[in-house]
Design an enzyme around this catalytic site. Sequence first.
Site, mmCIF file in Angstrom:
data_model
loop_
_atom_site.group_PDB
_atom_site.id
_atom_site.type_symbol
_atom_site.label_atom_id
_atom_site.label_comp_id
_atom_site.label_asym_id
_atom_site.label_seq_id
_atom_site.Cartn_x
_atom_site.Cartn_y
_atom_site.Cartn_z
ATOM 1 N N HIS A 1 -65.908 -32.253 -1.409
ATOM 2 C CA HIS A 1 -65.843 -31.820 -3.113
ATOM 3 C C HIS A 1 -66.149 -32.928 -3.777
ATOM 4 O O HIS A 1 -66.462 -32.608 -4.793
ATOM 5 C CB HIS A 1 -64.186 -32.733 -3.283
ATOM 6 C CG HIS A 1 -63.394 -31.557 -2.919
ATOM 7 N ND1 HIS A 1 -61.756 -31.789 -2.963
ATOM 8 C CD2 HIS A 1 -63.022 -30.174 -1.875
ATOM 9 C CE1 HIS A 1 -61.525 -30.788 -1.887
ATOM 10 N NE2 HIS A 1 -61.767 -29.719 -1.569
ATOM 11 N N CYS B 1 -79.996 -24.054 -13.702
ATOM 12 C CA CYS B 1 -81.196 -23.720 -13.538
ATOM 13 C C CYS B 1 -80.917 -24.575 -11.965
ATOM 14 O O CYS B 1 -81.681 -24.522 -10.934
ATOM 15 C CB CYS B 1 -82.552 -23.990 -13.630
ATOM 16 S SG CYS B 1 -82.636 -26.390 -14.220
HETATM 17 C C1 BJW Z 1 -51.506 -42.826 1.077
HETATM 18 C C2 BJW Z 1 -52.206 -44.422 0.022
HETATM 19 C C3 BJW Z 1 -52.343 -45.275 1.709
HETATM 20 C C4 BJW Z 1 -51.746 -42.765 -0.690
HETATM 21 N N1 BJW Z 1 -53.338 -44.966 2.591
HETATM 22 N N2 BJW Z 1 -51.872 -43.047 2.860
HETATM 23 C C5 BJW Z 1 -52.186 -20.992 -3.206
HETATM 24 C C6 BJW Z 1 -52.791 -21.006 -2.463
HETATM 25 C C7 BJW Z 1 -53.768 -21.897 -1.679
HETATM 26 C C8 BJW Z 1 -54.742 -22.302 -2.459
HETATM 27 C C9 BJW Z 1 -54.419 -21.912 -3.388
HETATM 28 C C10 BJW Z 1 -53.445 -21.281 -3.814
HETATM 29 N N3 BJW Z 1 -53.934 -21.248 -5.363
HETATM 30 C C11 BJW Z 1 -55.241 -22.085 -5.678
HETATM 31 C C12 BJW Z 1 -55.704 -22.049 -4.025
HETATM 32 C C13 BJW Z 1 -57.067 -22.750 -3.940
HETATM 33 C C14 BJW Z 1 -57.916 -23.816 -4.729
HETATM 34 C C15 BJW Z 1 -56.354 -24.723 -4.157
HETATM 35 O O1 BJW Z 1 -56.230 -25.409 -2.947
HETATM 36 N N4 BJW Z 1 -55.424 -25.256 -5.012
HETATM 37 C C16 BJW Z 1 -54.183 -25.762 -4.360
HETATM 38 C C17 BJW Z 1 -53.506 -27.209 -4.963
HETATM 39 C C18 BJW Z 1 -52.896 -25.192 -4.048
HETATM 40 N N5 BJW Z 1 -58.362 -24.431 -4.082
HETATM 41 C C19 BJW Z 1 -59.998 -24.149 -5.074
HETATM 42 O O2 BJW Z 1 -60.558 -23.833 -6.196
HETATM 43 C C20 BJW Z 1 -60.936 -24.797 -3.936
HETATM 44 N N6 BJW Z 1 -61.918 -23.612 -4.023
HETATM 45 C C21 BJW Z 1 -62.133 -22.668 -3.628
HETATM 46 O O3 BJW Z 1 -60.784 -22.040 -3.125
HETATM 47 O O4 BJW Z 1 -62.857 -21.502 -3.540
HETATM 48 C C22 BJW Z 1 -62.663 -19.682 -3.472
HETATM 49 C C23 BJW Z 1 -62.118 -19.081 -4.307
HETATM 50 C C24 BJW Z 1 -64.030 -19.408 -5.420
HETATM 51 C C25 BJW Z 1 -63.575 -18.156 -6.261
HETATM 52 C C26 BJW Z 1 -61.943 -18.303 -6.708
HETATM 53 C C27 BJW Z 1 -61.365 -18.489 -5.999
HETATM 54 C C28 BJW Z 1 -62.054 -19.043 -4.401
HETATM 55 C C29 BJW Z 1 -61.646 -25.905 -4.356
HETATM 56 C C30 BJW Z 1 -60.884 -27.071 -4.371
HETATM 57 C C31 BJW Z 1 -61.624 -27.886 -4.767
HETATM 58 C C32 BJW Z 1 -60.299 -29.770 -5.862
HETATM 59 N N7 BJW Z 1 -60.926 -30.443 -6.182
HETATM 60 C C33 BJW Z 1 -60.371 -31.404 -6.490
HETATM 61 C C34 BJW Z 1 -60.390 -32.564 -7.660
HETATM 62 C C35 BJW Z 1 -62.104 -32.189 -7.954
HETATM 63 C C36 BJW Z 1 -62.405 -33.254 -9.604
HETATM 64 C C37 BJW Z 1 -61.589 -34.494 -9.269
HETATM 65 O O5 BJW Z 1 -62.162 -35.235 -8.623
HETATM 66 O O6 BJW Z 1 -61.912 -34.936 -10.417
HETATM 67 O O7 BJW Z 1 -60.780 -32.093 -5.022
HETATM 68 S S1 BJW Z 1 -58.315 -31.122 -5.643
HETATM 69 C C38 BJW Z 1 -58.128 -32.635 -6.233
HETATM 70 O O8 BJW Z 1 -57.353 -32.514 -4.555
HETATM 71 C C39 BJW Z 1 -59.645 -33.507 -5.363
HETATM 72 C C40 BJW Z 1 -59.035 -34.040 -3.941
HETATM 73 O O9 BJW Z 1 -60.548 -34.253 -2.817
HETATM 74 C C41 BJW Z 1 -58.076 -32.994 -3.607
HETATM 75 C C42 BJW Z 1 -57.151 -33.190 -1.938
HETATM 76 O O10 BJW Z 1 -56.451 -34.964 -3.108
HETATM 77 P P1 BJW Z 1 -55.926 -35.316 -1.947
HETATM 78 O O11 BJW Z 1 -57.313 -36.091 -1.102
HETATM 79 O O12 BJW Z 1 -55.434 -35.251 -0.657
HETATM 80 O O13 BJW Z 1 -54.920 -36.942 -2.445
HETATM 81 P P2 BJW Z 1 -53.816 -36.623 -3.611
HETATM 82 O O14 BJW Z 1 -53.660 -36.918 -4.326
HETATM 83 O O15 BJW Z 1 -53.220 -35.050 -2.968
HETATM 84 O O16 BJW Z 1 -52.910 -37.440 -1.508
HETATM 85 C C43 BJW Z 1 -52.866 -38.444 -2.040
HETATM 86 C C44 BJW Z 1 -52.527 -39.010 -0.656
HETATM 87 O O17 BJW Z 1 -52.764 -40.021 -0.009
HETATM 88 C C45 BJW Z 1 -50.943 -38.944 -0.433
HETATM 89 O O18 BJW Z 1 -50.613 -37.866 0.585
HETATM 90 C C46 BJW Z 1 -50.403 -40.461 -0.625
HETATM 91 O O19 BJW Z 1 -49.282 -40.153 0.214
HETATM 92 C C47 BJW Z 1 -51.315 -40.718 0.233
HETATM 93 N N8 BJW Z 1 -51.304 -42.100 0.203
HETATM 94 N N9 BJW Z 1 -51.488 -44.435 -0.852
HETATM 95 C C48 BJW Z 1 -52.439 -43.619 3.232
HETATM 96 N N10 BJW Z 1 -52.670 -46.785 0.956
HETATM 97 ZN ZN ZN Z 2 -81.906 -26.564 -16.067
#
Ligand code: BJW
Ligand code: ZN
Length: 253
Positions: free
Chosen positions: A119, A130
Site C-alpha cells: 500500500h 508526470c
Molecule cells: C493487533 C494489535 C497488536 C491491533 N497485536 N494485532 C467489496 C468487496 C471486495 C473488495 C472491494 C469491495 N469494495 C471495494 C473493494 C476494493 C477495496 C477493498 O478491499 N475494500 C474493502 C475495505 C471492502 N480495495 C481497493 O480499493 C484496493 N484496490 C483495488 O481493489 O484496485 C482494483 C481496482 C482498481 C480500479 C477500480 C476498482 C478496483 C486498494 C486498497 C488500498 C487500501 N489502502 C488503505 C488506506 C491507505 C490510506 C492511508 O493509509 O491513509 O490501506 S485502507 C487501510 O486498510 C490501509 C491498510 O493497509 C488496510 C488494511 O488494514 P489493516 O492493516 O488490516 O488494519 P485494520 O485496522 O483493519 O486491522 C488491524 C488489526 O490489528 C485488527 O485485526 C486488530 O485486532 C489487530 N491488532 N493491535 C496484534 N498489538
Molecule cells: Zn510532474
Amino acid sequence: MLQQYEKLKNLLASAKKIVFFTGAGISAESGIPTFRGKDGIWNKMKPEELANFNAFLRNPEIVWEWYQYRKKIVHQASPNAAHLTISELQNYFDEVVVVTQNVDNFHRRAGSKIVYELHGNIEKNYCINCKKRYDDVNLPVENKVPTCGCGGLIRPDIVWFGEFLPEEAYSLSETAAETCDVLFIVGTSAVVFPAANIPYIAKRNGKFLIEVNIEKTELSNVADLSLIGKAGEILPQILQLVKEEKNYGKNES
Ligand code: BJW
Ligand code: ZN
C-alpha cells in the site's frame, strides 16, 4: 491445537523461507493507530473523505495536512519488539520476506531486508501529472501542497481505495506466498483486497498459516494456528521457540 503447535515446532526447525504478512496491528504497540476497531482512525475519519484520489483533487490541502500529521506521528515513533523480532529472525532462516500493508516504513527501520510494500510508503511521494518521484527530503517546500516542476500536484505514494497496487510488489508477494514454508499473518483484519489474497494464496499452496492478532479475524478459521495476543509479546516467544528448535536440531545431528 496442541497437534498444530507440535507441527509448528517441527516446521520452524526445518523451514528455510518464512513470510510475514503484516497490517496496522503490528505497529499499534509503537503508538500508530490502526484503521478499524474501536480505536481505529476510520472511526473518526471517513476513508472516502481522505483516502481516495477524488478527495485529493477536491481538497488537496486537507489531504496533504492529514498525511503530514500522520508522518509526524510515524517519525516520532519507533519500530517495536514485533518488527525487531522479524528482523532478528533473518539470522535463523535462509529467507525472511515481509509483505506489508503498512506505509510506516517500520520493517525497514527495524532492519528487515526483503520488504514488499503493498500500500505504498508514507515517506515517498509522486507527481500526479508526470509521475516524477519525490522522497520527503527532496520535496519542494515553497507551497503547502507541493507542486512538481511540470505544475502537477505532488501526492503521497500511498495506495488509496480504487487504485491498483504496485505491480511488482504484489507479484513478488504472490510468489513468496507460493514458495514459503510458513506464513505468519500479523495484526491485520484481512478485509482489504487484493492484499488479503496473499494468505489465501499460501493456503491454496498447502502452506502452514499462523495468525497473530489480539482478536479473531476473517482469517482465524483459515489459519492452521491462531494465536491471540499482542504481536510485540507473541513474536518474541516465537523467536525463542525458533532458537530452541534450531539449537535442538544442531545437537541432534
Ligand atoms: C493487533 C494489535 C497488536 C491491533 N497485536 N494485532 C467489496 C468487496 C471486495 C473488495 C472491494 C469491495 N469494495 C471495494 C473493494 C476494493 C477495496 C477493498 O478491499 N475494500 C474493502 C475495505 C471492502 N480495495 C481497493 O480499493 C484496493 N484496490 C483495488 O481493489 O484496485 C482494483 C481496482 C482498481 C480500479 C477500480 C476498482 C478496483 C486498494 C486498497 C488500498 C487500501 N489502502 C488503505 C488506506 C491507505 C490510506 C492511508 O493509509 O491513509 O490501506 S485502507 C487501510 O486498510 C490501509 C491498510 O493497509 C488496510 C488494511 O488494514 P489493516 O492493516 O488490516 O488494519 P485494520 O485496522 O483493519 O486491522 C488491524 C488489526 O490489528 C485488527 O485485526 C486488530 O485486532 C489487530 N491488532 N493491535 C496484534 N498489538
Ligand atoms: Zn510532474
